[in-house]
Structure formats: structure tokens, C-alpha cells
Design an enzyme around this catalytic site. Sequence first.
Site, PDB file in Angstrom:
ATOM      1  N   ARG A   1      13.776 -23.001 -37.103  1.00 36.95           N
ATOM      2  CA  ARG A   1      13.783 -22.906 -35.640  1.00 36.95           C
ATOM      3  C   ARG A   1      13.193 -21.587 -35.165  1.00 36.95           C
ATOM      4  NH1 ARG A   1      18.382 -22.990 -32.651  1.00 36.95           N
ATOM      5  NH2 ARG A   1      17.194 -23.862 -30.913  1.00 36.95           N
TER       6      ARG A   1
ATOM      7  N   ASP B   1      24.359 -10.023 -42.487  1.00 38.14           N
ATOM      8  CA  ASP B   1      24.782 -11.173 -41.694  1.00 38.14           C
ATOM      9  C   ASP B   1      25.876 -11.895 -42.474  1.00 38.14           C
ATOM     10  OD1 ASP B   1      23.420 -12.348 -43.777  1.00 38.14           O
ATOM     11  OD2 ASP B   1      21.851 -13.245 -42.532  1.00 38.14           O
TER      12      ASP B   1
ATOM     13  N   HIS C   1      25.661 -14.387 -44.325  1.00 42.06           N
ATOM     14  CA  HIS C   1      25.171 -14.730 -45.660  1.00 42.06           C
ATOM     15  C   HIS C   1      25.357 -13.563 -46.632  1.00 42.06           C
ATOM     16  CE1 HIS C   1      21.791 -17.030 -48.010  1.00 42.06           C
ATOM     17  NE2 HIS C   1      22.818 -16.711 -48.761  1.00 42.06           N
TER      18      HIS C   1
ATOM     19  N   LYS D   1      22.473  -5.760 -37.075  1.00 45.45           N
ATOM     20  CA  LYS D   1      21.721  -6.562 -38.047  1.00 45.45           C
ATOM     21  C   LYS D   1      20.240  -6.628 -37.711  1.00 45.45           C
ATOM     22  CE  LYS D   1      20.203 -10.932 -39.361  1.00 45.45           C
ATOM     23  NZ  LYS D   1      19.596 -12.074 -38.670  1.00 45.45           N
TER      24      LYS D   1
END
Length: 398
Positions: A194, A307, A309, A288
Site C-alpha cells: 500500500r 516498530d 515488528h 520510528k
Amino acid sequence: MYKNNIFLYPCPVSGRKNQMMGTNWRSIPCKIAELRLDIVLACGQSFRWKEIKPGLWRSVLAKKVWTLKQNDNELFYQIHCGHELETPTDDKHEVKTFSKPKKAQKQGNSDNHGTRVKKEVLPPGDLYFSNAESTLFDYFQLQTSLGELYKKWSSADANFRQVAADFTGIRMLRQDPTENLFAFICSSNNNISRISGMVERMCEKYGDKLCELDGQTYYTFPDIAKLASENVEQELRSLGFGYRAKYINQTAKYIMQNHNDNWLQSLRSVSYEDAHSELLKLPGVGSKVADCVCLMSLDKHSAIPVDTHVWQIASRDYMPKLTKTKSLTDKVYKEIGDFFRNLYGDYAGWAHSVLFSADLKKFQDLKTKKIRQDTQPIRKKRLNESTAKTKKKRKQEK
């Protein structure tokens, strides 16, 4: 042909200039252990590269359209269209050419990012391609020896050593700061696919048309002044940017009102702390995104973008105590960054990118079964050590 899950092109028959696909290819020496296009261009650093055929990557770089491919020892490139590289009209010109990569040095200790250069006299035709090759060296930061860094990180971290067996050649790009910043403003609560779509729509709407190639139209990334226009937020919302449209427009306005077009570029010459602090003043930019820009375009090699992750990787493989934290607070963010900086040193952001890429779902097929099995004892050992420290601390408190 495929080799170890990487699509490689055969070595050319002769010379650096090869007639392939009806267009001349040129190449620069670059071992695949120093750069893997299939990971570096698809792991979420830059969002404009597309794999148009197996092993063929195309994007806009430095206001030109490039196609790249590689084999074991060379990086091949084509330049199809776009703004011309500066080529003087004299018969001969003195230019800089790059030598082989050297060991990574500490930030700020050498000019030109530690690149050893020599001066060479070239005729105008060859000068164009010398400038093109300098662009690739700079973009992929090929003056930095990844092999030396991998050795250092592997000796410091058994988990990295296991991961690196399947994930060589992952290095940081040195991107244009403007594109890097606004692309990552689009990254909030988003995925790579996206984000890529948003960046392309932004370029189509506000960038300059370069050319059409194989049915695809290519555009430059828009300059900050265009993104600062009054109608940009509304137009971007109509293109599906949602709340990010406001941040893009407001950030562009802030830069134009308080600085100039070269301000972002100038942050390369200040400290990490100062650059990070300045970026946090921009609307829609948190820690971030600021760290992504510091690491990927401002030469702050120890910046660690954290983040959810990266938080999961840290808590699972390195800092088991974080499994009990319920949110990524500023304190936890800094703790994770400091942990990796202490572990990996000056190029910690590069090492973190290897771990991040190796953990992405799209690259799991690259892992061997043995690597998956070998990392389990490492994680168990860290968990046991963390539990023992916690028990010891509680006992001392009593």
C-alpha cells in the site's frame, strides 16, 4: 537461472558493454555477497523498485529510469530515459573513480563515506557512464565492505551468525532524503504494498514525467514546494491517503516556511541526535519515521527504527523480559535501540536491517530448515538467562 533461490543472469561473453534485450548493458564489479537486489529492493527501504521480470528491477533513481540485474560477481545496469547526467563538452575531463570497498569506518571519520578514490581522465562519452556508476556506488553505499561488517556482527551475536547464513548481501540504501521522508510518512499503519501504491500516485500527481517504457509511465518524485501547495491535502485524500495527506502537506509547508529545499540534505552533516530532534518537529513524524530517515538517507548508520515488528524480534530473540510489556513506549523504544547499538556498534542500523528482512514473511522461503532449528537453542538460552537474572534481582530486593 536460479541459484540458492536467487535469480542470476549468466556472466557476459566479453567486456562490460553487452547487447542484451536490444539495449546495451553496462556493469560494475559487485559480488552478490555484498548486495542482493531481491532483498534490498523489496524489504521496505525504498518503495519504487519493481521486479518487472525475474531478476530484473526497475525504478527512478536520480531523475532517471534504471533497470538493474546481477550475477555472482557483477551488477548490471541500463539507463533508459530521464534528465541527462552532467557531461562537459571538452575533449577530456578529470573524474573520480571508485576503488574496491574498504573496511567500514566510524561515522564522520573520513570524507566521501570512507571511499578511496583515484583520478582518471576520460573522454565525454565514457564520463557519462562514470557518473552513472558513481550514482550506483553512492546509492548502494558499495564503498562499505559488507563482508567485514557481517564478520563483526557474527562474532558478537550467535543468532545473527545463524541468520546471516541465508541472508547475505543486505545493505542500507543511501536515498534522497526528500523521497525517503515523505514515503515513510505514508508508512504509518500501512504495509509495503500500500505504501508503494501511495508513493507512485504521489509521483504521478505532482512529479515530472520522464518517459514511457514498456507501457509504464515514469515520474520523478515531487519536490517539497509542490507538496506544500494549498490543495495538496484534499487531492491526496481523494487518492486514498487518508489522514496521511494532512501530514504530508503540513510537513512540506513547515520545511518551506522554516527552511529550504536543501535543509533535509544538510542534516547529513549534523549529529544523529540533532538530526533526529529536528525531524521530530515535523508533523506526522515520530521516533520510528525519524530513525528511518536518519538511517536510510542521512548517513546515521547506528539509527534503529523500532516498530512492532522489531519489538517482536527483540523480545523473542534478545530481550525476553519485553514479552511482558504491553505497548511500545518511548522507554521501551530507546531500550531496544540501545541494546542493538551496544551489540553491533557503529553500523547497528545495518545489522538490524538484516534481522528485520530475515523475519519478513515474504522471505521465509529463503531460510534453510537447519537455520530454523539452530536458532531455537539460542532463544531458549537467552530466556533462561533473563529468568535467572530476574529471580536473582527479586531475591536481592527481599
